[in-house]
Design an enzyme around this catalytic site. Structure first.
Site, PDB file in Angstrom:
ATOM      1  N   ASP A 103     -30.158 -31.073  -2.125  1.00 13.87           N
ATOM      2  CA  ASP A 103     -29.150 -32.109  -2.340  1.00 13.87           C
ATOM      3  C   ASP A 103     -29.938 -33.213  -3.029  1.00 13.87           C
ATOM      4  O   ASP A 103     -30.800 -33.856  -2.401  1.00 13.87           O
ATOM      5  CB  ASP A 103     -28.581 -32.608  -1.013  1.00 13.87           C
ATOM      6  CG  ASP A 103     -27.528 -33.682  -1.236  1.00 13.87           C
ATOM      7  OD1 ASP A 103     -27.741 -34.551  -2.103  1.00 13.87           O
ATOM      8  OD2 ASP A 103     -26.499 -33.664  -0.555  1.00 13.87           O
ATOM      9  N   HIS A 104     -29.670 -33.426  -4.309  1.00 11.93           N
ATOM     10  CA  HIS A 104     -30.593 -34.297  -5.043  1.00 11.93           C
ATOM     11  C   HIS A 104     -30.602 -35.738  -4.523  1.00 11.93           C
ATOM     12  O   HIS A 104     -31.530 -36.483  -4.766  1.00 11.93           O
ATOM     13  CB  HIS A 104     -30.341 -34.234  -6.559  1.00 11.93           C
ATOM     14  CG  HIS A 104     -29.165 -35.049  -7.020  1.00 11.93           C
ATOM     15  ND1 HIS A 104     -27.881 -34.600  -6.950  1.00 11.93           N
ATOM     16  CD2 HIS A 104     -29.098 -36.284  -7.569  1.00 11.93           C
ATOM     17  CE1 HIS A 104     -27.060 -35.520  -7.431  1.00 11.93           C
ATOM     18  NE2 HIS A 104     -27.776 -36.563  -7.820  1.00 11.93           N
ATOM     19  N   HIS A 143     -23.506 -35.142  -0.633  1.00 20.55           N
ATOM     20  CA  HIS A 143     -24.229 -36.413  -0.756  1.00 20.55           C
ATOM     21  C   HIS A 143     -23.800 -37.446   0.296  1.00 20.55           C
ATOM     22  O   HIS A 143     -24.632 -38.090   0.919  1.00 20.55           O
ATOM     23  CB  HIS A 143     -24.017 -37.008  -2.157  1.00 20.55           C
ATOM     24  CG  HIS A 143     -24.316 -36.048  -3.270  1.00 20.55           C
ATOM     25  ND1 HIS A 143     -25.342 -35.135  -3.206  1.00 20.55           N
ATOM     26  CD2 HIS A 143     -23.738 -35.859  -4.485  1.00 20.55           C
ATOM     27  CE1 HIS A 143     -25.367 -34.430  -4.325  1.00 20.55           C
ATOM     28  NE2 HIS A 143     -24.403 -34.848  -5.117  1.00 20.55           N
TER      29      HIS A 143
HETATM   30  C1  BG6 Z   1     -23.465 -34.364  -8.566  1.00 25.98           C
HETATM   31  C2  BG6 Z   1     -21.988 -34.221  -8.797  1.00 25.98           C
HETATM   32  O1  BG6 Z   1     -23.861 -33.650  -7.435  1.00 25.98           O
HETATM   33  O2  BG6 Z   1     -23.771 -35.732  -8.372  1.00 25.98           O
HETATM   34  C3  BG6 Z   1     -21.536 -35.061  -9.964  1.00 25.98           C
HETATM   35  O3  BG6 Z   1     -21.699 -32.855  -9.040  1.00 25.98           O
HETATM   36  C4  BG6 Z   1     -21.967 -36.501  -9.784  1.00 25.98           C
HETATM   37  O4  BG6 Z   1     -20.133 -34.987 -10.124  1.00 25.98           O
HETATM   38  C5  BG6 Z   1     -23.445 -36.562  -9.465  1.00 25.98           C
HETATM   39  O5  BG6 Z   1     -21.686 -37.195 -10.983  1.00 25.98           O
HETATM   40  C6  BG6 Z   1     -23.852 -37.972  -9.098  1.00 25.98           C
HETATM   41  O6  BG6 Z   1     -25.241 -38.021  -8.978  1.00 25.98           O
HETATM   42  P1  BG6 Z   1     -26.018 -39.385  -9.257  1.00 25.98           P
HETATM   43  O7  BG6 Z   1     -27.436 -39.065  -8.945  1.00 25.98           O
HETATM   44  O8  BG6 Z   1     -25.768 -39.728 -10.692  1.00 25.98           O
HETATM   45  O9  BG6 Z   1     -25.409 -40.386  -8.327  1.00 25.98           O
END
Ligand code: BG6
Length: 517
Positions: free
Chosen positions: A185-186, A248
């Site tokens: 989960d990034h 997230h």
């Molecule tokens: C991804 C989603 O996991 O996270 C996207 O699939 C979203 O829809 C993105 O835009 C948001 O990531 P960050 O790091 O830009 O907040």
């Protein structure tokens, strides 16, 4: 990030090596790690994909991605060439045993050349349909067998609902043990997300008041100003609840609500996090409309530019019922948080990009100051700003200068940018480095993924059964559908204004005369 820790020899295999994730995220992150001397001395990347490609043309393509997305800007030719020689291409069908036999051969050849055994990391950067296939073939080819040296990396979507997540986890578990599986989960790779643990558990200050006695309510906002960009096809089948909340926002909820860990052991932290999900009060199917709100953006204006509505985006059905905004009110049934509402919201095409967690403390039990003393009384609020500004803001009351006792709210700010002379690495750098170190702390365990799906199931089912009827129900550039205010209003709670971390104009604002607001 500069890591002096020695990493052992590693072969990094990317399924989907010619794809977008590899180009946009994985190779730039690995390149940046190489610039920080944070890759093992003996290191190779094997990009596997179906198309016919030579090493040279793949490297040229990846070079373009690095130039665009590297933290260091355009790569200098010498540095790129030095890195690029580690990249090899292997053409192969993900559903043919011969691909895996060839891969095994290539790994073995590298190990022979290096004169040592190497870690083998299998990263699935493929369309999700392959997630249930690749682990089986790796297992059959014997490439998953070494529990210490073989790992698999998978990124969301981990299932489409509880049933599909359970079966995907079962496929993974048939070839790999849980300790070999790294679910990304990034958000967990973001500095400010990791800082939630540091802030809460490395300082004695807030922990004693981090509970129902002092906290009135908590809001978690992940707002995006972008629309679905080029991902309409995927998004229209997913929606905000699956795309953002299940993963997230749940991670943020876990970190903000968990109990202190006993050690920094990966499973200890993950146990504490999953406890939070187990404590979430189940949403009764009949109560979904009272504790969940969905929305879909129509056309509107963001930062002065006109933008189309969701239904006009490429890949989206013109009568789509998919939500691009989701908000929930959750309660945790445990000693710490009983009856404290946690409000979660996320959406696309909101007025600004901003992710933050706001802890709204209760008002003082008795106001001893005369009623006229307050120039806008607000109970203390702590905001952990995840992005784009990174830092923390604490709002509290202070005495306004002058002979009279007058109070007004002020902010105390910590900004990453101002406090640390080090840029934050991209989340993927942190995560890929952790995979290479075999440290699973920042990765999701099967039970956590399943618990998150389980608690959202009543909402997913209710939303699938009853069409919204009023979509699109918010303009691009607004803060979501009207109904989202109702989630909080019954308790006189409010969605907070996004905190401002950058100090611009601060001094001026704090000099405003009493009564002038
Ligand atoms: C991804 C989603 O996991 O996270 C996207 O699939 C979203 O829809 C993105 O835009 C948001 O990531 P960050 O790091 O830009 O907040």
């Amino acid at each position: 990030m500069k890591n002096t820790e020695q990493l052992e020899p590693t072969v990094f295999v990317i399924f989907g090596g010619a794809g977008d994730l590899t180009w946009r995220k994985l190779i730039p992150a690995l390149f940046d790690l190489s610039q920080d001397r944070s890759l093992p001395a003996k290191f190779a990347i094997i990009a596997v994909d179906r198309i016919r490609l030579r090493d040279g043309s793949l490297r040229r393509r990846l070079h373009g991605g690095v130039n665009q997305f590297s933290r260091f800007g355009k790569a200098r030719p010498a540095e790129w060439n030095q890195f690029a020689q580690h990249i090899h291409y292997q053409q192969g069908d993900f559903k043919k045993p011969s691909t895996y036999a060839a891969l095994g051969g290539q790994c073995a050849a590298l190990e022979k050349q290096w004169g040592t055994k190497a870690h083998r990391i299998f990263y699935m950067a493929t369309p999700p349909a392959m997630f249930g296939e690749i682990p089986k073939y790796l297992g059959k080819a014997g490439l998953a067998r070494d529990r210490e040296w073989a790992r698999i990396v998978i990124e969301k979507p981990i299932g489409y609902d509880l049933a599909s997540a359970l079966s995907l986890n079962a496929v993974l578990a048939a070839s790999f043990t849980e300790s070999q599986i790294f679910r990304i989960d990034h958000y967990l790779g973001k500095e400010t997300v990791q800082n939630i643990l540091a802030f809460r558990f490395a300082n004695p200050l807030f922990e004693p008041i981090w509970n129902r006695r002092y906290v009135d309510y908590v809001t978690i906002t992940v707002a995006e100003s972008v629309g679905v960009e080029h991902r309409g096809g995927y998004y229209d089948r997913a929606g905000a609840l699956r795309d953002m909340v299940q993963n997230h926002l749940m991670q943020l909820l876990c970190l903000v609500a968990m109990e202190p860990m006993v050690s920094f052991d990966a499973d200890e932290i993950r146990n504490k996090k999953v406890d939070v999900l187990h404590a979430v009060r189940p949403i009764h199917p009949d109560a979904v409309s009272q504790c969940a709100v969905r929305g879909q953006y129509g056309p509107g204006t963001i930062a002065g530019a006109k933008v189309p509505g969701y239904r006009e985006e490429a890949g989206v059905a013109p009568d789509s019922q998919t939500e691009t905004f989701a908000a929930l009110r959750l309660y945790l049934d445990n000693w710490r948080w009983q009856d404290v509402p946690f409000y979660l919201r996320t959406g696309k095409r909101l007025p600004q990009q901003a992710s933050e967690i706001s802890i709204q403390f209760r008002a003082v039990p008795h106001r001893s100051f005369p009623p006229g003393a307050s120039l806008g009384w607000q109970p203390s609020r702590l905001v952990m700003s995840i992005q784009p500004d990174e830092g923390i803001v604490l709002g509290f009351q202070a005495k306004y200068p002058g002979p009279k006792m007058q109070l007004r709210p002020v902010d105390m700010r910590f900004s990453y940018r101002e406090s640390f002379d080090a840029p934050s690495p991209d989340a993927y750098e942190t995560l890929l480095w952790d995979v290479m170190k075999n440290d699973a702390t920042l990765f999701m365990r099967a039970d956590q993924v399943e618990a998150a799906w389980r608690l959202l199931t009543p909402v997913l089912e209710a939303w699938a059964t009853a069409q919204p009827g009023d979509f699109p129900n918010y303009d691009s550039g607004s803060w979501g559908p009207e109904a989202v205010q109702g989630l909080l209003a019954h308790q006189d709670h409010r969605w907070p204004q996004i905190a401002v971390l950058v100090k611009q104009g601060d001094a001026k604002r704090n000099r405003t005369r009493p009564g002038s607001r």
